[in-house]
Each structure stands twice: as structure tokens, then as C-alpha cells.
Design a protein around this motif. Structure first.
Motif, PDB file in Angstrom:
ATOM      1  N   LEU A 278       7.149 -17.064   8.410  1.00  0.00           N
ATOM      2  CA  LEU A 278       7.360 -17.472   9.673  1.00  0.00           C
ATOM      3  C   LEU A 278       7.376 -16.028  10.555  1.00  0.00           C
ATOM      4  O   LEU A 278       8.218 -15.360  10.216  1.00  0.00           O
ATOM      5  CB  LEU A 278       8.684 -18.358  10.050  1.00  0.00           C
ATOM      6  CG  LEU A 278       8.675 -19.639   9.242  1.00  0.00           C
ATOM      7  CD1 LEU A 278       9.921 -20.415   9.808  1.00  0.00           C
ATOM      8  CD2 LEU A 278       7.478 -20.674   9.854  1.00  0.00           C
ATOM      9  N   VAL A 279       6.791 -15.954  11.678  1.00  0.00           N
ATOM     10  CA  VAL A 279       6.730 -14.685  12.354  1.00  0.00           C
ATOM     11  C   VAL A 279       8.175 -14.619  13.519  1.00  0.00           C
ATOM     12  O   VAL A 279       8.623 -13.751  13.506  1.00  0.00           O
ATOM     13  CB  VAL A 279       5.495 -14.622  13.410  1.00  0.00           C
ATOM     14  CG1 VAL A 279       5.673 -13.297  14.259  1.00  0.00           C
ATOM     15  CG2 VAL A 279       4.466 -14.458  12.453  1.00  0.00           C
ATOM     16  N   ASN A 280       8.328 -15.992  13.847  1.00  0.00           N
ATOM     17  CA  ASN A 280       9.674 -16.110  14.467  1.00  0.00           C
ATOM     18  C   ASN A 280      10.373 -17.265  14.023  1.00  0.00           C
ATOM     19  O   ASN A 280       9.761 -18.412  13.451  1.00  0.00           O
ATOM     20  CB  ASN A 280       9.405 -16.609  15.992  1.00  0.00           C
ATOM     21  CG  ASN A 280       8.477 -15.641  16.688  1.00  0.00           C
ATOM     22  OD1 ASN A 280       7.132 -16.280  16.755  1.00  0.00           O
ATOM     23  ND2 ASN A 280       8.835 -14.710  17.229  1.00  0.00           N
ATOM     24  N   ARG A 281      11.720 -17.208  13.474  1.00  0.00           N
ATOM     25  CA  ARG A 281      12.537 -18.129  12.925  1.00  0.00           C
ATOM     26  C   ARG A 281      12.715 -19.284  13.567  1.00  0.00           C
ATOM     27  O   ARG A 281      12.510 -20.496  13.184  1.00  0.00           O
ATOM     28  CB  ARG A 281      13.830 -17.532  12.587  1.00  0.00           C
ATOM     29  CG  ARG A 281      13.767 -16.470  11.212  1.00  0.00           C
ATOM     30  CD  ARG A 281      14.904 -16.508  10.513  1.00  0.00           C
ATOM     31  NE  ARG A 281      15.451 -17.610   9.776  1.00  0.00           N
ATOM     32  CZ  ARG A 281      14.854 -17.959   8.611  1.00  0.00           C
ATOM     33  NH1 ARG A 281      13.656 -17.328   8.283  1.00  0.00           N
ATOM     34  NH2 ARG A 281      15.258 -19.174   8.191  1.00  0.00           N
ATOM     35  N   LYS A 282      12.805 -19.176  14.900  1.00  0.00           N
ATOM     36  CA  LYS A 282      13.008 -20.370  16.016  1.00  0.00           C
ATOM     37  C   LYS A 282      11.675 -20.447  16.947  1.00  0.00           C
ATOM     38  O   LYS A 282      10.785 -19.344  17.218  1.00  0.00           O
ATOM     39  CB  LYS A 282      14.105 -20.132  16.970  1.00  0.00           C
ATOM     40  CG  LYS A 282      15.544 -20.300  16.355  1.00  0.00           C
ATOM     41  CD  LYS A 282      16.567 -20.629  17.345  1.00  0.00           C
ATOM     42  CE  LYS A 282      17.505 -21.060  16.678  1.00  0.00           C
ATOM     43  NZ  LYS A 282      18.834 -20.436  15.996  1.00  0.00           N
ATOM     44  N   PRO A 283      11.265 -21.652  17.366  1.00  0.00           N
ATOM     45  CA  PRO A 283      10.174 -21.704  18.266  1.00  0.00           C
ATOM     46  C   PRO A 283      10.322 -20.773  19.346  1.00  0.00           C
ATOM     47  O   PRO A 283      11.341 -20.676  20.062  1.00  0.00           O
ATOM     48  CB  PRO A 283       9.963 -23.209  18.567  1.00  0.00           C
ATOM     49  CG  PRO A 283      11.414 -23.732  18.230  1.00  0.00           C
ATOM     50  CD  PRO A 283      11.972 -23.002  17.328  1.00  0.00           C
ATOM     51  N   ARG A 303       5.201 -22.211  17.884  1.00  0.00           N
ATOM     52  CA  ARG A 303       5.460 -21.617  16.441  1.00  0.00           C
ATOM     53  C   ARG A 303       4.165 -20.720  15.808  1.00  0.00           C
ATOM     54  O   ARG A 303       3.127 -21.217  16.041  1.00  0.00           O
ATOM     55  CB  ARG A 303       5.730 -22.660  15.380  1.00  0.00           C
ATOM     56  CG  ARG A 303       6.939 -23.675  15.899  1.00  0.00           C
ATOM     57  CD  ARG A 303       7.196 -24.684  14.776  1.00  0.00           C
ATOM     58  NE  ARG A 303       8.352 -25.639  15.415  1.00  0.00           N
ATOM     59  CZ  ARG A 303       9.656 -25.181  15.086  1.00  0.00           C
ATOM     60  NH1 ARG A 303      10.009 -24.241  14.344  1.00  0.00           N
ATOM     61  NH2 ARG A 303      10.660 -25.906  15.480  1.00  0.00           N
ATOM     62  N   VAL A 304       4.661 -19.779  15.026  1.00  0.00           N
ATOM     63  CA  VAL A 304       3.553 -18.684  14.577  1.00  0.00           C
ATOM     64  C   VAL A 304       3.986 -18.499  13.072  1.00  0.00           C
ATOM     65  O   VAL A 304       5.084 -18.415  12.703  1.00  0.00           O
ATOM     66  CB  VAL A 304       3.666 -17.577  15.274  1.00  0.00           C
ATOM     67  CG1 VAL A 304       2.496 -16.453  14.827  1.00  0.00           C
ATOM     68  CG2 VAL A 304       3.716 -17.723  16.830  1.00  0.00           C
ATOM     69  N   ILE A 305       2.807 -18.755  12.139  1.00  0.00           N
ATOM     70  CA  ILE A 305       3.047 -18.301  10.890  1.00  0.00           C
ATOM     71  C   ILE A 305       1.915 -17.251  10.355  1.00  0.00           C
ATOM     72  O   ILE A 305       0.793 -17.344  11.066  1.00  0.00           O
ATOM     73  CB  ILE A 305       3.111 -19.734   9.889  1.00  0.00           C
ATOM     74  CG1 ILE A 305       3.356 -19.393   8.630  1.00  0.00           C
ATOM     75  CG2 ILE A 305       1.442 -20.351  10.026  1.00  0.00           C
ATOM     76  CD1 ILE A 305       3.510 -20.741   7.729  1.00  0.00           C
ATOM     77  N   GLU A 306       2.189 -16.426   9.587  1.00  0.00           N
ATOM     78  CA  GLU A 306       1.324 -15.407   9.092  1.00  0.00           C
ATOM     79  C   GLU A 306       1.089 -15.792   7.422  1.00  0.00           C
ATOM     80  O   GLU A 306       1.872 -16.178   6.765  1.00  0.00           O
ATOM     81  CB  GLU A 306       1.969 -14.071   9.031  1.00  0.00           C
ATOM     82  CG  GLU A 306       1.069 -12.993   8.627  1.00  0.00           C
ATOM     83  CD  GLU A 306       1.471 -11.658   8.857  1.00  0.00           C
ATOM     84  OE1 GLU A 306       2.005 -10.935   7.935  1.00  0.00           O
ATOM     85  OE2 GLU A 306       1.807 -11.345   9.994  1.00  0.00           O
ATOM     86  N   LYS A 307      -0.398 -15.712   7.094  1.00  0.00           N
ATOM     87  CA  LYS A 307      -0.767 -16.046   5.961  1.00  0.00           C
ATOM     88  C   LYS A 307      -0.363 -14.588   4.760  1.00  0.00           C
ATOM     89  O   LYS A 307      -0.683 -13.479   5.377  1.00  0.00           O
ATOM     90  CB  LYS A 307      -2.141 -16.429   5.822  1.00  0.00           C
ATOM     91  CG  LYS A 307      -2.476 -17.040   4.425  1.00  0.00           C
ATOM     92  CD  LYS A 307      -3.993 -17.574   4.402  1.00  0.00           C
ATOM     93  CE  LYS A 307      -4.223 -18.241   3.222  1.00  0.00           C
ATOM     94  NZ  LYS A 307      -5.893 -18.912   3.346  1.00  0.00           N
ATOM     95  N   LEU A 308       0.313 -14.954   3.784  1.00  0.00           N
ATOM     96  CA  LEU A 308       0.508 -13.842   2.791  1.00  0.00           C
ATOM     97  C   LEU A 308      -0.402 -13.989   1.838  1.00  0.00           C
ATOM     98  O   LEU A 308      -1.386 -14.730   1.551  1.00  0.00           O
ATOM     99  CB  LEU A 308       1.817 -14.080   2.014  1.00  0.00           C
ATOM    100  CG  LEU A 308       3.191 -14.605   2.990  1.00  0.00           C
ATOM    101  CD1 LEU A 308       4.403 -14.797   2.115  1.00  0.00           C
ATOM    102  CD2 LEU A 308       3.212 -12.966   3.624  1.00  0.00           C
TER     103      LEU A 308
END
Length: 308
Positions: A278-283, A303-308
Motif C-alpha cells: 500500500l502506498v498510503n495506509r489510509k485512503p 487508494r493506491v497499491i504498488e506491485k512488488l
């Protein structure tokens, strides 16, 4: 440009930061709307690629005109088919994908599209302008199914009363307009629940979600979009109500989850590692400045997620 289709991009600066745009990167706007977010992404590219997607033919026309000066295309389709649409446009993996869920300002404000409970227009609500309308649902579904849709998709506590009144009224004549449906909801909800908010909001939201199969597309689209990301690529999703936000939050959590072995196992045997972070823990929510400029941003969550 088609001035009839405008789109005030919500959380624009936050989306651009979340996507972490590289000038030569590959980006997909899965819900292009009027091209508000897309045109700002396009301005930041040099040598990069951008493809917009939307199911609404009005949006495709407007966004195509808006992106034409940058040399980018808009495909007509649904973001739940993002893998196929990307492949058709020569994309095998993306640096960033944006999904801005819900209904656009244009769709809400164009009365004849039937999304709004302010006014009296055909009861339509189809984003794609194809398939079953909201009128089809309210006039054909069984009372129990109508009640379920209002309760599950609108969190409407008076779902049974509203569904019962719909069935009673349609026995006399079909329910054909937004005004007729608004009147039914208004007569079904106790007076004390009408003082603070318009009682129609939840019913109209629920029917719109059902007409457009929004949760089914979201369920598939999140998986497809995440798979399409490159390592280090980012998926940004803007939601507008708690139900769709919960779906996104839970799916992101599953992408970030590592070992799923039972807690009493002495060591991991599943070998599962987190696939995202998660790029930010909270929205991220709209600033006070944006709320004043665009009141519709008040319920938006990014909400932002980065692929590992």
C-alpha cells in the motif's frame, strides 16, 4: 470538443502523485469519462503511452477529442476487460492504471440519462446506453429481489417497504420515469428520515449498481488491472461509497498478504509472499480547497497499491 461532456477530475493532484508518472511510461485510464484525469496524465508524457477506456459512447467521443492533440486513443469498453483492451492497443504491461469509479458529473447532470432523482426523465441509468434499463428492473423483478438489491447495493433500511410500494404501483401502470420512482420512495420512507438527506439517494444508487453490474466489473477489473502492472507499477482506485471502497480495500489487502499458513504451523509451508504494498495506509480524501470547488468530491476516497 464536446462541451456537453465535462468532467471535473476528483483528487487530481493526489492521483498524479499516486501514479508516480514517468515521461516514457505506459498508462491506462480505465474509466476515462470526459478525459479530465487522462489529459493531465498526457501532458506529463514524452515518449510514453496512454490509453483511455470508457463504456459510455458520449464519454469516448468527448475524451477522444480531448486527447487527440496528444496523439492518444480512447477505446470503448469496460475496464473489467482491461487485459484484452490493452493487448489490442499493443500494451502487455503498464506502469500505472487509474480506475475512477461511480457515475460522472455529466451522467448525473444530463437529465434524460435517468441517473438523477432531481427532475422527471426516463428511468434509464445505463452507463453504456445498452442493455436493461432501471425501468426494466423495477417493472419486472420480483418484490423480494427488488428488496435485496435496495438493501445490499443501497444499504436502504426501508428496502422492503419501497419494494412493496413499487410492486403495488406497477400493478396499475408501469413505472417509467425518475420522478415516479422518487415519488414512490418518498411515500415509503418515514418523514423523520427525509429531513437531513434526500431519501431517494440509496434507492437510485442501488438500481444504478444493479443496471450496470458495477460490483461484478469491479471484482474482475481489480484482478485484471493488478496483473497487468509491471513490477513497481501502481494501481490507483477512486471510490465514492462505502460498499465499493470495502471491495477495493479488501482486494488490496489480499494482494499485500504474505504467508497464509495456519498460525500453529512452526514454519511457513505455503511459500506465499506479498505481491503488493500500500502506498498510503489510509485512503486519501479531498482537501478543504477541493471540497469548496467541487462538492461532489466529498465522498471520494483514493487508494493506491504498488506491485512488488
Amino acid at each position: 470538443m464536446d462541451n456537453n461532456f465535462y468532467h471535473l477530475p476528483v483528487l487530481l493532484d493526489e492521483v498524479l502523485a499516486g501514479l508516480d508518472i514517468k515521461p516514457d511510461g505506459v498508462y491506462i485510464d480505465g474509466t476515462c469519462g470526459g478525459g479530465g484525469h487522462s489529459s493531465e496524465i498526457a501532458k506529463r508524457l514524452s515518449g510514453g503511452t496512454l490509453v483511455g477506456i470508457d463504456r459510455d459512447p458520449d464519454a469516448v467521443k468527448a475524451a477522444s477529442e480531448r486527447l487527440a492533440p496528444y496523439g492518444f486513443k480512447v477505446a470503448r469498453g469496460n475496464y473489467s476487460d482491461i487485459t484484452d483492451i490493452a493487448r489490442e492497443n499493443g500494451i502487455s504491461a503498464a506502469d500505472g492504471i487509474l480506475l475512477d469509479l461511480g457515475v460522472s458529473s455529466h451522467q448525473l447532470d444530463t437529465e434524460e440519462r435517468g441517473f438523477s432523482y432531481h427532475g422527471n426523465a426516463p428511468l434509464d441509468m445505463r452507463m453504456s446506453q445498452e442493455g436493461q434499463t432501471a425501468a426494466d428492473l423495477v417493472n419486472t423483478l420480483a418484490e423480494e429481489e427488488l428488496s435485496r438489491i435496495l438493501f445490499e447495493y443501497g444499504e436502504e433500511k426501508f428496502s422492503r417497504r419501497i419494494a412493496g410500494e413499487i410492486v403495488r404501483r406497477r400493478a396499475d401502470k408501469p413505472i417509467e420515469t425518475t420522478g415516479e420512482l422518487a415519488d414512490i420512495v418518498g411515500s415509503s420512507v418515514p418523514a423523520k428520515f427525509k429531513r437531513d438527506k434526500n431519501p431517494c439517494r440509496k434507492t437510485f444508487q442501488a438500481l444504478r449498481i444493479a443496471v450496470n453490474c458495477e460490483f461484478e466489473h469491479l471484482d474482475r477489473g481489480l484482478d485484471e488491472a493488478f496483473e497487468l502492472l509491471k513490477t513497481g507499477g501502481r494501481l490507483c482506485v477512486i471510490t465514492f461509497h462505502s460498499l465499493e471502497d470495502r471491495i477495493v480495500k479488501q482486494r488490496f489487502a489480499s494482494f499485500c498478504k504474505g504467508c497464509i499458513c495456519p498460525p500453529d504451523f512452526p514454519q511457513c509451508v505455503c511459500g506465499r509472499t506479498p505481491r503488493g504494498r500500500l502506498v498510503n495506509r489510509k485512503p486519501v480524501e479531498a482537501s478543504q480547497d477541493e471540497l469548496e470547488r467541487n462538492p461532489r468530491s466529498r465522498s471520494a476516497k483514493l487508494r493506491v497499491i504498488e506491485k512488488l
